[in-house]
Design an enzyme around this catalytic site. Structure first.
Site, PDB file in Angstrom:
ATOM      1  N   GLY A   1      -8.650   5.099  -2.021  1.00 28.56           N
ATOM      2  CA  GLY A   1      -7.506   4.287  -1.609  1.00 28.56           C
ATOM      3  C   GLY A   1      -6.298   4.775  -2.400  1.00 28.56           C
ATOM      4  O   GLY A   1      -6.307   4.736  -3.641  1.00 28.56           O
ATOM      5  N   GLY A   2      -5.314   5.247  -1.675  1.00 25.88           N
ATOM      6  CA  GLY A   2      -4.124   5.803  -2.333  1.00 25.88           C
ATOM      7  C   GLY A   2      -2.882   5.006  -1.979  1.00 25.88           C
ATOM      8  O   GLY A   2      -1.795   5.550  -1.843  1.00 25.88           O
ATOM      9  N   GLY A   3      -3.067   3.705  -1.822  1.00 32.92           N
ATOM     10  CA  GLY A   3      -1.935   2.839  -1.458  1.00 32.92           C
ATOM     11  C   GLY A   3      -1.133   2.456  -2.689  1.00 32.92           C
ATOM     12  O   GLY A   3      -0.954   3.241  -3.619  1.00 32.92           O
ATOM     13  N   GLN A   4      -0.648   1.220  -2.676  1.00 35.05           N
ATOM     14  CA  GLN A   4       0.215   0.733  -3.753  1.00 35.05           C
ATOM     15  C   GLN A   4      -0.492   0.772  -5.113  1.00 35.05           C
ATOM     16  O   GLN A   4       0.035   1.310  -6.085  1.00 35.05           O
ATOM     17  CB  GLN A   4       0.643  -0.712  -3.453  1.00 35.05           C
ATOM     18  CG  GLN A   4       1.486  -0.874  -2.207  1.00 35.05           C
ATOM     19  CD  GLN A   4       2.948  -0.636  -2.515  1.00 35.05           C
ATOM     20  OE1 GLN A   4       3.371   0.487  -2.712  1.00 35.05           O
ATOM     21  NE2 GLN A   4       3.702  -1.714  -2.554  1.00 35.05           N
TER      22      GLN A   4
ATOM     23  N   GLY B   1      -3.391   2.295  -5.791  1.00 35.76           N
ATOM     24  CA  GLY B   1      -3.904   3.653  -6.022  1.00 35.76           C
ATOM     25  C   GLY B   1      -2.865   4.556  -6.682  1.00 35.76           C
ATOM     26  O   GLY B   1      -3.182   5.319  -7.597  1.00 35.76           O
TER      27      GLY B   1
ATOM     28  N   ARG C   1      -7.441 -14.757   1.076  1.00 40.41           N
ATOM     29  CA  ARG C   1      -8.271 -13.593   0.738  1.00 40.41           C
ATOM     30  C   ARG C   1      -9.466 -13.504   1.692  1.00 40.41           C
ATOM     31  O   ARG C   1      -9.915 -12.418   2.035  1.00 40.41           O
ATOM     32  CB  ARG C   1      -8.777 -13.721  -0.699  1.00 40.41           C
ATOM     33  CG  ARG C   1      -7.704 -13.546  -1.735  1.00 40.41           C
ATOM     34  CD  ARG C   1      -8.313 -13.463  -3.120  1.00 40.41           C
ATOM     35  NE  ARG C   1      -7.265 -13.244  -4.111  1.00 40.41           N
ATOM     36  CZ  ARG C   1      -6.627 -14.208  -4.747  1.00 40.41           C
ATOM     37  NH1 ARG C   1      -6.936 -15.464  -4.503  1.00 40.41           N
ATOM     38  NH2 ARG C   1      -5.692 -13.931  -5.616  1.00 40.41           N
TER      39      ARG C   1
ATOM     40  N   ASN D   1     -12.280  -5.643   5.575  1.00 43.29           N
ATOM     41  CA  ASN D   1     -12.545  -4.930   4.334  1.00 43.29           C
ATOM     42  C   ASN D   1     -14.033  -4.657   4.120  1.00 43.29           C
ATOM     43  O   ASN D   1     -14.386  -3.674   3.467  1.00 43.29           O
ATOM     44  CB  ASN D   1     -11.915  -5.660   3.149  1.00 43.29           C
ATOM     45  CG  ASN D   1     -10.405  -5.438   3.098  1.00 43.29           C
ATOM     46  OD1 ASN D   1      -9.862  -4.690   3.915  1.00 43.29           O
ATOM     47  ND2 ASN D   1      -9.729  -6.057   2.161  1.00 43.29           N
TER      48      ASN D   1
ATOM     49  N   ARG E   1      -2.381 -12.753 -16.716  1.00 48.69           N
ATOM     50  CA  ARG E   1      -1.369 -13.665 -16.165  1.00 48.69           C
ATOM     51  C   ARG E   1      -1.326 -14.969 -16.967  1.00 48.69           C
ATOM     52  O   ARG E   1      -0.252 -15.452 -17.354  1.00 48.69           O
ATOM     53  CB  ARG E   1      -1.705 -13.962 -14.688  1.00 48.69           C
ATOM     54  CG  ARG E   1      -1.370 -12.789 -13.779  1.00 48.69           C
ATOM     55  CD  ARG E   1      -1.936 -12.960 -12.378  1.00 48.69           C
ATOM     56  NE  ARG E   1      -1.344 -12.021 -11.435  1.00 48.69           N
ATOM     57  CZ  ARG E   1      -1.873 -11.702 -10.258  1.00 48.69           C
ATOM     58  NH1 ARG E   1      -3.021 -12.244  -9.873  1.00 48.69           N
ATOM     59  NH2 ARG E   1      -1.265 -10.858  -9.463  1.00 48.69           N
TER      60      ARG E   1
ATOM     61  N   HIS F   1     -12.609 -14.719  -7.967  1.00 46.59           N
ATOM     62  CA  HIS F   1     -11.184 -14.378  -7.893  1.00 46.59           C
ATOM     63  C   HIS F   1     -10.598 -15.084  -6.677  1.00 46.59           C
ATOM     64  O   HIS F   1     -10.476 -14.527  -5.602  1.00 46.59           O
ATOM     65  CB  HIS F   1     -11.030 -12.865  -7.755  1.00 46.59           C
ATOM     66  CG  HIS F   1      -9.598 -12.413  -7.720  1.00 46.59           C
ATOM     67  ND1 HIS F   1      -8.708 -12.684  -8.727  1.00 46.59           N
ATOM     68  CD2 HIS F   1      -8.914 -11.698  -6.801  1.00 46.59           C
ATOM     69  CE1 HIS F   1      -7.542 -12.151  -8.428  1.00 46.59           C
ATOM     70  NE2 HIS F   1      -7.624 -11.560  -7.264  1.00 46.59           N
TER      71      HIS F   1
HETATM   72  P1  A3D Z   1      -2.473  -0.795   0.176  1.00 46.87           P
HETATM   73  O1  A3D Z   1      -1.196  -0.325  -0.397  1.00 46.87           O
HETATM   74  O2  A3D Z   1      -2.510  -1.204   1.604  1.00 46.87           O
HETATM   75  O3  A3D Z   1      -3.558   0.364  -0.044  1.00 46.87           O
HETATM   76  C1  A3D Z   1      -4.820   0.347   0.541  1.00 46.87           C
HETATM   77  C2  A3D Z   1      -5.133   1.753   0.956  1.00 46.87           C
HETATM   78  O4  A3D Z   1      -6.450   1.776   1.511  1.00 46.87           O
HETATM   79  C3  A3D Z   1      -4.193   2.288   2.061  1.00 46.87           C
HETATM   80  O5  A3D Z   1      -3.527   3.450   1.610  1.00 46.87           O
HETATM   81  C4  A3D Z   1      -5.129   2.583   3.222  1.00 46.87           C
HETATM   82  O6  A3D Z   1      -4.776   3.749   3.941  1.00 46.87           O
HETATM   83  C5  A3D Z   1      -6.449   2.770   2.500  1.00 46.87           C
HETATM   84  N1  A3D Z   1      -7.597   2.637   3.375  1.00 46.87           N
HETATM   85  C6  A3D Z   1      -7.733   1.828   4.470  1.00 46.87           C
HETATM   86  N2  A3D Z   1      -8.944   2.028   5.016  1.00 46.87           N
HETATM   87  C7  A3D Z   1      -9.573   2.969   4.265  1.00 46.87           C
HETATM   88  C8  A3D Z   1     -10.831   3.580   4.338  1.00 46.87           C
HETATM   89  N3  A3D Z   1     -11.701   3.277   5.315  1.00 46.87           N
HETATM   90  N4  A3D Z   1     -11.147   4.494   3.408  1.00 46.87           N
HETATM   91  C9  A3D Z   1     -10.274   4.816   2.417  1.00 46.87           C
HETATM   92  N5  A3D Z   1      -9.067   4.268   2.298  1.00 46.87           N
HETATM   93  C10 A3D Z   1      -8.720   3.347   3.210  1.00 46.87           C
HETATM   94  O7  A3D Z   1      -3.078  -2.014  -0.678  1.00 46.87           O
HETATM   95  P2  A3D Z   1      -2.982  -2.258  -2.252  1.00 46.87           P
HETATM   96  O8  A3D Z   1      -3.177  -0.961  -2.947  1.00 46.87           O
HETATM   97  O9  A3D Z   1      -1.793  -3.080  -2.532  1.00 46.87           O
HETATM   98  O10 A3D Z   1      -4.267  -3.191  -2.447  1.00 46.87           O
HETATM   99  C11 A3D Z   1      -5.566  -2.673  -2.271  1.00 46.87           C
HETATM  100  C12 A3D Z   1      -6.617  -3.784  -2.295  1.00 46.87           C
HETATM  101  O11 A3D Z   1      -6.612  -4.427  -3.569  1.00 46.87           O
HETATM  102  C13 A3D Z   1      -6.407  -4.903  -1.271  1.00 46.87           C
HETATM  103  O12 A3D Z   1      -7.651  -5.282  -0.724  1.00 46.87           O
HETATM  104  C14 A3D Z   1      -5.837  -6.036  -2.110  1.00 46.87           C
HETATM  105  O13 A3D Z   1      -6.067  -7.295  -1.535  1.00 46.87           O
HETATM  106  C15 A3D Z   1      -6.591  -5.851  -3.378  1.00 46.87           C
HETATM  107  N6  A3D Z   1      -6.010  -6.474  -4.569  1.00 46.87           N
HETATM  108  C16 A3D Z   1      -6.877  -6.994  -5.480  1.00 46.87           C
HETATM  109  C17 A3D Z   1      -6.408  -7.573  -6.637  1.00 46.87           C
HETATM  110  C18 A3D Z   1      -7.375  -8.130  -7.637  1.00 46.87           C
HETATM  111  O14 A3D Z   1      -6.975  -8.494  -8.718  1.00 46.87           O
HETATM  112  C19 A3D Z   1      -8.784  -8.230  -7.304  1.00 46.87           C
HETATM  113  C20 A3D Z   1      -5.032  -7.641  -6.874  1.00 46.87           C
HETATM  114  C21 A3D Z   1      -4.171  -7.102  -5.930  1.00 46.87           C
HETATM  115  C22 A3D Z   1      -4.671  -6.508  -4.777  1.00 46.87           C
END
Ligand code: A3D
Length: 324
Positions: A12-15, A17, A91, A98, A154, A178
């Site tokens: 996962g290379g989103g926000q 990542g 969530r 997911n 937090r 969580h």
């Molecule tokens: P985001 O920036 O959308 O990044 C998620 C990445 O996952 C995107 O770049 C997608 O392309 C990629 N993705 C989607 N499907 C696949 C797949 N099949 N294989 C590989 N990559 C894929 O989201 P984010 O980085 O902001 O958040 C990621 C996750 O963390 C989300 O589920 C949030 O809800 C979760 N999160 C958890 C916490 C905790 O403290 C537990 C806090 C904040 C966010």
């Protein structure tokens, strides 16, 4: 003897990542491979971060990829693949989407990085960690989730602001799932050993007012993720979740034996059998090396049980949807 830097795979290379990768580089934790299904994006982010190496003075290899084969031999995988919560979305709404993603990720981790540790961040956290462990079949000590480090940070931040003290002197822990049922441990919260409640009573000269202030901080902690979501309008918190997961990865890679609240599989501890829930653990090179049990009073145990029940509900839902 062969020397090599640790290999960290970010799935996962989103926000989150992106920040994970930058923090790994700044701290030189190891070489970083970022995988995402979006074409070119992880390559672009890694290139961007690598091009700061001269300025920041780090020396690690950064690679972006759309091919799981590149995570081969990773020592640690940090999973953020999935969809983040949107404003107003719970969530739990994320469960089906997911779960499908985590199954796919887990199968590929099992295939290409069979000896790795897996830190899951994707939501709903407790359910996604459970599914990851089931899909990989890895020892539960090596599959765990990040939530408690962030929730606790937090809580500690709000306490520090309220008392006007350095946040690094505040020790506060949040246990449980969580979600809205998480359990900030008020009785154990302290500033270098001095109970926070005692200091609030001193500050306000009134127990009722002190309790009211603490209750507000507890509520804000429970809803802190939503507070950020509402302000950002798009996406959810990403700096603090990334920092929190890096603290866990560093504890493992440097065998620090940190005592951190981590989403871990309970097998009888805290009276819970076979569910992943946030509890204090000793985190070192073998992953979860010990679950640290602590005395909960009736009220705390009641809140913890309530939180565990929420996790059980999620797991039941996953079963109904055919994922367990
Ligand atoms: P985001 O920036 O959308 O990044 C998620 C990445 O996952 C995107 O770049 C997608 O392309 C990629 N993705 C989607 N499907 C696949 C797949 N099949 N294989 C590989 N990559 C894929 O989201 P984010 O980085 O902001 O958040 C990621 C996750 O963390 C989300 O589920 C949030 O809800 C979760 N999160 C958890 C916490 C905790 O403290 C537990 C806090 C904040 C966010």
């Amino acid at each position: 003897m062969e020397f090599k830097r640790p290999k960290i795979a970010l799935i996962g290379g989103g926000q989150i990542g992106g920040v994970l990768s930058q923090l790994c580089a700044l701290r030189e934790l190891g070489d970083v491979v970022m995988f995402d299904i979006v074409e070119d994006m992880p390559q672009g982010k890694q290139l961007d971060i690598a091009e700061a190496s001269r300025v920041d003075g780090f020396d690690v290899e950064l690679k972006g990829t759309n091919d799981y084969a590149d995570i081969e031999g990773a020592d640690i995988c940090i999973v953020t693949a999935g969809l983040p919560r949107k404003p107003g979305m719970s969530r739990d709404d994320l469960l089906t989407t997911n779960s499908n993603i985590i199954k796919d990720v887990g199968e590929n981790i099992k295939k290409y990085a069979p000896n790795s540790h897996v830190i899951v961040i994707s939501n709903p956290l407790d359910a996604m960690v459970t599914l990851m462990q089931k899909t990989t079949g890895f020892a539960p000590e090596k599959v765990y989730g990040q939530a408690g480090v962030l929730d606790s940070s937090r809580f500690a931040t709000f306490i520090a602001w309220e008392l006007g003290v350095a946040v690094k002197d505040v020790n506060a822990m949040v246990l449980g799932g969580h979600g809205d049922t998480m359990v900030p441990l008020v009785r154990y919260a302290n500033v270098n050993g001095v109970p926070v409640m005692e200091q609030l009573v001193r500050k306000y000269g009134d127990e009722a007012k002190a309790k009211e202030v603490m209750d507000a901080m507890v509520e804000r902690t429970k809803k802190a993720g939503g507070e950020v979501v509402a302000l950002l309008k798009k996406g959810s918190a990403f700096y603090s979740p990334a920092s929190s997961a890096i603290q866990m990865a560093e504890a493992v890679l440097k065998d620090e034996k940190r005592v951190l609240p981590v989403c871990a599989l309970l097998q009888g501890e805290f009276g819970v059998e076979n569910y992943y829930v946030g509890v204090p653990v000793v985190l070192g090179k073998d992953g979860i090396e010990k679950i640290v049990e602590l005395e909960l009073n009736d009220e705390e145990q009641g809140m913890f049980d309530h939180s565990v029940n929420a996790v059980k509900g999620l797991i039941e839902d996953m079963g109904r949807l055919g994922f367990m």
